[in-house]
Motif scaffolding. Structure first.
Motif: not given
Length: 1089
Positions: A449-464
């Protein structure tokens, strides 16, 4: 005057004429209680404009009239004109409403009637296919003209006959530079079309959005087909213009939106859409949205697109069942023991049956084709992690460990130390934990599922450690890799070691790709980069290799395995950034135009300060081509790439606006572009990523000395968050609309640049005025396009190559040249004009490639219109000797001296020069190399030869033999036919013959006198006869002992003694009249052919 009337009875008042809309559409309908009537003052006649069953319905009609009709009535001078306009408008709306049945193909009669009107009004070739038509108003100045807009495959046309005035407008789609919806005080909503600098406005559509979408599709389709063949040739769906339909265009538009939104392969077509609810388990509620089904995917997006979306590949589906029949539920189970439940699905039973059939049809070929694959599916230890699973499957099919790297470079060169965790690594682990929690809630893998929470985590930067996996997921590359197992290793084995222009450029740029990073200071990283770029160049030769691809691929290889990096590059180049990486980077230029438009909307004070908006284009080009990688430190740039793979180009546009906004005050104080560039460069140098776990040796920002810039540090996470907060309202649909709108403008701007460069080069060699030369160029280019309009696989399309020098981009063949010769040549009245056109073409075609460019075309016309007597005579002389001259005889005697297209092409290809080696011949035809390489040396030599070309000496011209001289004499007689001094010219020709005979030396005197009797002269004029005149028969063929010939000096000297002949050749010709006639006749000439 408009009035709302409540109808109580059906009284037939004397003198009251009511033409009702509902009666036209349905003869059995009853009169509605509410009506809007229109009455002309001092008249007893009322026209019923609209009707409604309720006050709300009639009020809605009244509002439409206020916004679309009433405001325009003030432009008319008389009440009668107003009444005529209103009547015409309502009749048009009635007809269009009735036309709706045709869209469903239930009543094609109305369309057939419209087609007959279309063919009768515009006289286009019968191959021109009418797609649809609409009632609307065309504005001439401030006065609207009610009529019909016809949309066909190559033209949009308007016709109106109102108040005794006929208006006819035909504009080809390839001439449009601006197509947009606009509104102003008078026109609440209209369609604006700009062509050749002229603006046209159309309004009062019943369905303006539908009309505009179709116009936009047809315009973009034509522009791509004619101007941008690099991308069009791979698009087989619209390859045949004769197969385009309104329904097909609408379906294609929906499919394009569907595949772009969900990042699916371009081949996917939208087949079904169902409005329904999807149960979201982690939120414990059902969300309303649309289920979209294609050949290989089931997708769902909530009404608020940011709330929830999911993609279910049919290859992952293991079961489809009816769930909760009372709520019309459908349950879809996938691998990994997960299920999705949809409710309130219309016709859910039929849908379940279809999906079961689909899953069986799509999964069985993929798995049954290879027994090993089926076995691997059964024993896959972790089917949830689809990335690792498919990657392992494709790698395992071949022993490719010696050639293909199976690890991301970052894990090789910067492995994380799990025992010694500093503060940055602790933050990194916290990020990973946040994602793991999301995976537990939303699932992991392609069907998450792709949700608003997914976007928020992407904005913070994806882990290496998760970056490669999530890039693959969000870009859709995971689907490409899953459906093409083993493809990459096969392409690597085939392409590695090949030598092309692309591979040469790749080798040159390998060491320039992130040279400061240890991974690309070693052979491991360089070899992986070489393999990925070479494999892609082999996969897509239309793109091959373009600068900036190396920088992007380097970053992909840091975080993704080699095969994953390849499919990520495919997703970027072919879907996410379309047309970016080709010779003209059209896609990047289009997005820059979109960026400028957004700057005008969101940063007006910056727009007011900048006198030239092209500054933003020049400074931002690298932002778009490299996704900010080339301007930001690597540890910050990867966060931008995170957002790009999730949000697409929207993320780059938002960040660009945020960068300009952040530096607004400094930019407003800049006095020139150089100062503004310095401000932005200093800003980018100051951007850091305080949470990056990369070691200091790798981080570019940490290597910058603090003394280098006094700019305060800016954290990339804060910058991206600000960009989302301020400009997050920019919708994907709006960006796509702006892309379509600006694509026309960008391509036409490139075409204008090409034209300006061509004219600048040629104007030095001809005497035409700049305006006349421009008109000739437009006719030349138009003739090229007219040959492409109605052919499925027109060979003429291959003549246009934007990668060639400006002069060579547009070329025409002999058939096209004949049409232009007939329209423009002052000698076109000649009876053997086809032969003259053929010989002229052969003379111009020096490299024997059966094509001529505009310079050659303009130079020969310059001689005909502006040349001296000697120049024109020399041209005529050269047309009757090799290599131009060839014996021409129609294969169909009934046609006389007219040549068919096939005959013309045949004669134009006859070899007259000395034979050469085939490879040398290819080199002569075009400085193109065999394996995708351009022979630069050949171009330089060609350019040098043109510079050193000397004025041709008449003494260097070969002699004209007897058969050539006979044809030369016949041509002269044909040229004089119809001239006011015709008889005087015929006598002058007789004197010319006697003079030639007397001037010929005794050793070379002709066996038969060239002086012609009056009877012979008359016969020479009768070119309708395929047989030669008696005089020609008298003159040849003589015996070998009496062969004779003439030099050009002899012919020139003899003709100079005949004042009538000199006057004829020096008589000026009116080019402007010919050009104006050609503009109106060019399309008709093509129709006749």
């Amino acid at each position: 005057m408009f009035v709302i009337k409540l109808t109580k009875t059906f009284s037939n008042t004397t003198g009251l004429l009511v033409g009702t809309l509902d009666a036209v559409l349905d003869s059995t309908s009853k009169v509605a209680p509410f009506r809007i009537l229109h009455q002309t003052p001092d008249s007893q006649v009322y026209w019923s404009i609209a009707c409604g069953a309720s006050r709300e319905e009639i009020t809605e009609h009244w509002d439409w009239l206020e916004h679309n009709v009433m405001k325009t009535l003030s432009v008319f001078d008389s009440n009668e004109d107003i009444t005529s306009f209103v009547q015409g408008k309502i009749r048009g709306l009635i007809a269009e409403e009735g036309k709706g049945s045709f869209v469903k193909e239930e009543d094609p009669e109305k369309f057939r009637e419209a087609l007959l009107k279309f063919e009768k009004c515009f006289g286009l070739p019968e191959q021109e296919k009418l797609v649809t038509y609409y009632s609307c108003s065309y504005w001439r100045g401030r006065v609207p003209c009610q009529g019909w807009l016809y949309l066909s495959t190559n033209f949009f046309s308007f016709y109106s006959f109102l108040l005794g005035a006929e208006i006819k407008l035909i504009i080809s789609w390839d001439e449009i530079s601006r197509l947009e919806k606009t509104s102003n005080v008078i026109l609440t909503e209209s369609i604006h079309v700009r062509s050749h600098g002229e603006d046209h406005y159309f309004s009062m559509f019943l369905h303006i959005n539908e009309t505009f979408l179709l116009m936009e599709q047809l315009a973009n389709y034509t522009v791509r087909r004619l101007f941008d063949k690099e991308t069009f040739e791979s698009d087989q769906i619209l390859h045949d213009p004769l197969q385009i339909t309104k329904r097909g265009l609408e379906s294609r538009a929906h499919s394009e939106q569907f595949s772009a939104f969900f990042r699916l392969p371009k081949e996917e077509t939208l087949q079904e859409v169902h409005e329904c609810f999807l149960w979201v388990p982690f939120c414990h509620f059902s969300t309303l949205g649309k289920m979209c089904i294609s050949e290989n995917y089931i997708c769902f997006a909530s009404q608020d697109g940011n709330l929830c979306s999911v993609i279910i590949p049919l290859r992952e589906v293991v079961g489809v069942d009816k769930a909760d029949p009372a709520n019309r539920g459908v349950s879809i189970s996938i691998k990994g023991k997960r299920a999705f439940r949809f409710t309130d699905v219309k016709d859910f039973e039929q849908l379940v049956a279809k999906l079961r059939l689909k899953c069986g049809a799509t999964s069985s070929p993929q798995h049954a084709a290879n027994p090993e694959v089926t076995a691997q599916v059964a024993v896959s230890p972790d089917p949830d992690n689809l990335v690792d699973y498919y990657e392992g499957r494709s790698m395992g099919q071949k022993d490719s460990s010696k050639t293909v790297s199976t690890e991301a470079l970052m894990t090789v060169f910067h492995p994380q130390d799990a025992e010694n965790l500093d503060s940055k690594m602790l933050k990194e682990k916290m990020k990973e934990q946040s994602w793991n929690i999301l995976f537990v809630e939303c699932g992991r893998g392609v069907s998450t599922f792709r949700t608003k929470k997914t976007r928020d985590l992407v904005v913070r930067g994806i882990p290496e450690t998760l970056r490669g996996e999530l890039w693959l997921l969000f870009s859709g590359a995971v689907n490409d890799m899953a459906t093409n197992p083993g493809y990459y290793t096969e392409v690597v084995e085939i392409s590695i070691g090949t030598s092309t222009l692309a591979t040469d450029e790749i080798e040159r740029d390998l060491r320039r790709s992130l040279p400061e990073h240890p991974a690309f200071q070693s052979d491991t990283g360089i070899s992986a980069l070489r393999r990925v770029l070479t494999a892609y160049a082999y996969r897509n030769p239309k793109i091959g290799y373009c600068q900036a691809m190396n920088i992007l691929t380097s970053v992909l290889l840091l975080y993704a395995k080699e095969e994953e990096a390849f499919w990520l590059l495919v997703a970027v180049c072919e879907r996410m950034l379309p047309d970016y990486f080709n010779r003209r980077i059209i896609g990047a230029l289009v997005d820059q135009a979109v960026f400028e438009e957004l700057i005008r909307d969101h940063l007006p004070q910056l727009t007011d300060h900048m006198t030239d908006m092209t500054f933003f284009s020049s400074v931002s080009l690298s932002w778009f081509l490299t996704l900010f990688i080339s301007v930001l430190p690597i540890e910050s740039a990867v966060n931008v790439v995170d957002c790009f793979f999730y949000d697409g180009i929207k993320a780059i546009l938002q960040l660009g606006l945020a960068v300009l906004d952040y530096n607004m005050d400094k930019l407003l104080t800049c006095k020139d572009d150089a100062e503004a560039v310095t401000v932005l460069n200093r800003f980018f140098d100051s951007v850091t990523n305080k949470d990056s776990p990369l070691p200091p040796a790798v981080q570019q920002a940490s290597n910058l000395s603090n003394a280098k810039s006094d700019h305060p540090k800016v954290d990339i996470t804060d910058l991206i968050r600000e960009a989302n907060e301020r400009y997050g309202d920019i919708r994907y649909e709006d960006v796509q609309s702006m892309r379509s709108r600006n694509r026309l403008y960008v391509i036409q701007t490139l075409e204008v640049t090409t034209k300006q460069n061509v004219l600048r080069v040629i104007c030095q060699d001809v005497k035409f005025s700049p305006s006349d030369l421009e008109e000739l160029y437009e006719l030349f280019k138009k003739e090229h396009f007219l040959s492409c309009y109605w052919s499925v696989n027109s060979p003429v399309l291959r003549h246009h190559d934007p990668s060639l020098p400006y002069l060579e981009q547009y070329r025409i063949d002999c058939q096209q040249f004949r049409v232009l010769y007939h329209l423009l040549s002052p000698w076109a009245h000649c009876a053997n004009k086809d032969s003259l056109a053929l010989w002229t073409f052969r003379l111009l075609d020096e490299n024997s490639d059966c094509l001529i460019n505009f310079k050659e075309f303009a130079c020969v016309l310059d001689i005909l219109y502006n040349g001296s007597f000697t120049d024109k005579l020399k041209l005529l002389f050269k047309l009757h000797i090799p290599p131009a001259f060839t014996e021409v005889e129609s294969l169909s005697p009934s046609k006389g001296i007219e040549l068919s297209k096939e005959e013309l092409i045949h004669f134009s290809q006859l070899t007259v020069s000395s034979p050469v080696d085939s490879q040398e011949a290819d080199a002569l035809k075009s400085p193109e190399k065999g394996k995708g390489k351009v022979d630069i040396q050949a171009y330089l030599k060609q350019w040098q030869d043109e510079l050193l070309k000397k004025e041709e000496n008449i003494k260097d011209l070969p002699r004209m033999n007897q058969s050539q001289f006979i044809q030369f004499s016949k041509t002269l007689y044909n040229l004089f036919h119809g001239d006011p001094e015709e008889e005087l010219l015929y006598r002058a020709i007789a004197g010319f013959g006697r003079r030639l005979q007397s001037s010929t030396s005794p050793g070379k005197s002709p066996a038969v006198a060239v002086e012609l009797t009056a009877e012979d002269q008359k016969k020479l004029q009768e070119e309708n006869e395929p047989q030669q005149p008696e005089s020609s028969k008298m003159q040849g063929p003589p015996s070998a002992d009496h062969e004779w010939s003439f030099a050009f000096e002899q012919i020139l000297a003899s003709l100079l003694n005949e004042p009538a002949l000199v006057r004829f050749f020096e008589k000026p010709s009116d080019l402007k009249a010919k050009v104006e006639n050609a503009k109106t006749s060019q399309l008709k000439a093509r129709s006749r052919l």
